[in-house]
Design an enzyme around this catalytic site. Structure first.
Site, mmCIF file in Angstrom:
data_model
loop_
_atom_site.group_PDB
_atom_site.id
_atom_site.type_symbol
_atom_site.label_atom_id
_atom_site.label_comp_id
_atom_site.label_asym_id
_atom_site.label_seq_id
_atom_site.Cartn_x
_atom_site.Cartn_y
_atom_site.Cartn_z
ATOM 1 N N GLU A 1 -0.290 6.111 2.437
ATOM 2 C CA GLU A 1 -0.043 6.781 1.157
ATOM 3 C C GLU A 1 -1.066 7.887 0.925
ATOM 4 O O GLU A 1 -0.729 8.962 0.442
ATOM 5 C CB GLU A 1 -0.061 5.777 0.000
ATOM 6 C CG GLU A 1 1.113 4.817 -0.017
ATOM 7 C CD GLU A 1 2.464 5.459 -0.305
ATOM 8 O OE1 GLU A 1 2.525 6.649 -0.664
ATOM 9 O OE2 GLU A 1 3.467 4.747 -0.156
ATOM 10 N N TRP B 1 6.884 11.839 2.821
ATOM 11 C CA TRP B 1 6.775 10.472 3.338
ATOM 12 C C TRP B 1 7.417 10.387 4.720
ATOM 13 O O TRP B 1 6.959 9.639 5.578
ATOM 14 C CB TRP B 1 7.411 9.498 2.348
ATOM 15 C CG TRP B 1 7.196 8.065 2.702
ATOM 16 C CD1 TRP B 1 8.163 7.126 2.911
ATOM 17 C CD2 TRP B 1 5.952 7.375 2.871
ATOM 18 N NE1 TRP B 1 7.585 5.901 3.208
ATOM 19 C CE2 TRP B 1 6.228 6.032 3.188
ATOM 20 C CE3 TRP B 1 4.615 7.774 2.797
ATOM 21 C CZ2 TRP B 1 5.239 5.082 3.431
ATOM 22 C CZ3 TRP B 1 3.624 6.821 3.043
ATOM 23 C CH2 TRP B 1 3.945 5.502 3.339
ATOM 24 N N TYR C 1 12.361 1.635 6.184
ATOM 25 C CA TYR C 1 11.219 1.396 5.295
ATOM 26 C C TYR C 1 11.714 0.968 3.910
ATOM 27 O O TYR C 1 11.221 -0.012 3.332
ATOM 28 C CB TYR C 1 10.339 2.653 5.203
ATOM 29 C CG TYR C 1 9.236 2.519 4.195
ATOM 30 C CD1 TYR C 1 8.126 1.727 4.459
ATOM 31 C CD2 TYR C 1 9.313 3.153 2.956
ATOM 32 C CE1 TYR C 1 7.117 1.576 3.515
ATOM 33 C CE2 TYR C 1 8.310 3.012 2.017
ATOM 34 C CZ TYR C 1 7.218 2.220 2.296
ATOM 35 O OH TYR C 1 6.239 2.070 1.354
#
Length: 191
Positions: free
Chosen positions: A39, A47, A17
């Site tokens: 998000e 995350w 990512y």
């Protein structure tokens, strides 16, 4: 040894990512909607947890088809909560539908969600030159402004900290540390 951002912490999913998506400008409404959703799902979580469930989100929400998500019923959302590999927080799942509807309204008014967002930076990403990750803010005056504007348009899970992470995710801002191989200046030189 190349210097790079340390936050992926050796996790392959996080590293991919970081290397391929984070702080890379995007203009695709579907992808932008996906990152807004992820998000928002992160609120209170890591995350890494969110990324580990990304495929489940893509499957559950038809790869973030905005019109499809806008039409989801309460029963559909309950099924998604029960049967898909997603974060089981019903308000976060309901925000996918709410935010999809808000995006459809923005598309009607501005042509695209991308156009709406990129006007905040006059179409040009904010390129920061941090020496270390400790300098990167959690929120900025601009993330507060965008958050406020999104909330006025009925978006959910778009506080200023989440909005700043979202800005990084879609490349409105580049917060790779200056020496990172993936900082905009270093990517440009490498080409």
């Amino acid at each position: 040894m190349k210097k790079t951002c340390s936050w992926p912490n050796g996790n392959p999913l996080m590293q991919a990512y970081h290397d391929e998506e984070w702080c890379v400008p995007s203009y695709d409404d579907r992808y932008i909607f996906e990152l807004l959703t992820l998000e928002g799902a992160q609120a209170g979580l890591s995350w890494q947890i969110v990324l580990s469930k990304r495929a489940g989100y893509q499957e559950a929400f038809q790869h973030f088809d905005i019109a499809y998500c806008a039409e989801l019923t309460d029963a559909d959302l309950q099924t998604i909560k029960e049967q898909y590999h997603v974060i089981k927080h019903l308000a976060k799942l309901e925000s996918v539908r709410t935010n999809a509807r808000a995006i459809l309204n923005i598309q009607e008014e501005f042509g695209s969600f991308s156009d709406f967002l990129w006007r905040y930076v006059d179409g040009t990403p904010i390129i920061n030159h941090w020496e270390n990750e400790g300098e990167i803010p959690a929120q900025t005056a601009l993330s507060k402004q965008i958050s406020t504007d999104l909330k006025k348009r009925n978006f959910k899970f778009v506080g200023p900290v989440t909005t700043y992470s979202f800005m990084q995710a879609i490349g409105l801002v580049d917060d790779h540390i200056r020496m990172c191989a993936f900082h905009t200046a270093n990517r440009v030189r490498a080409k």
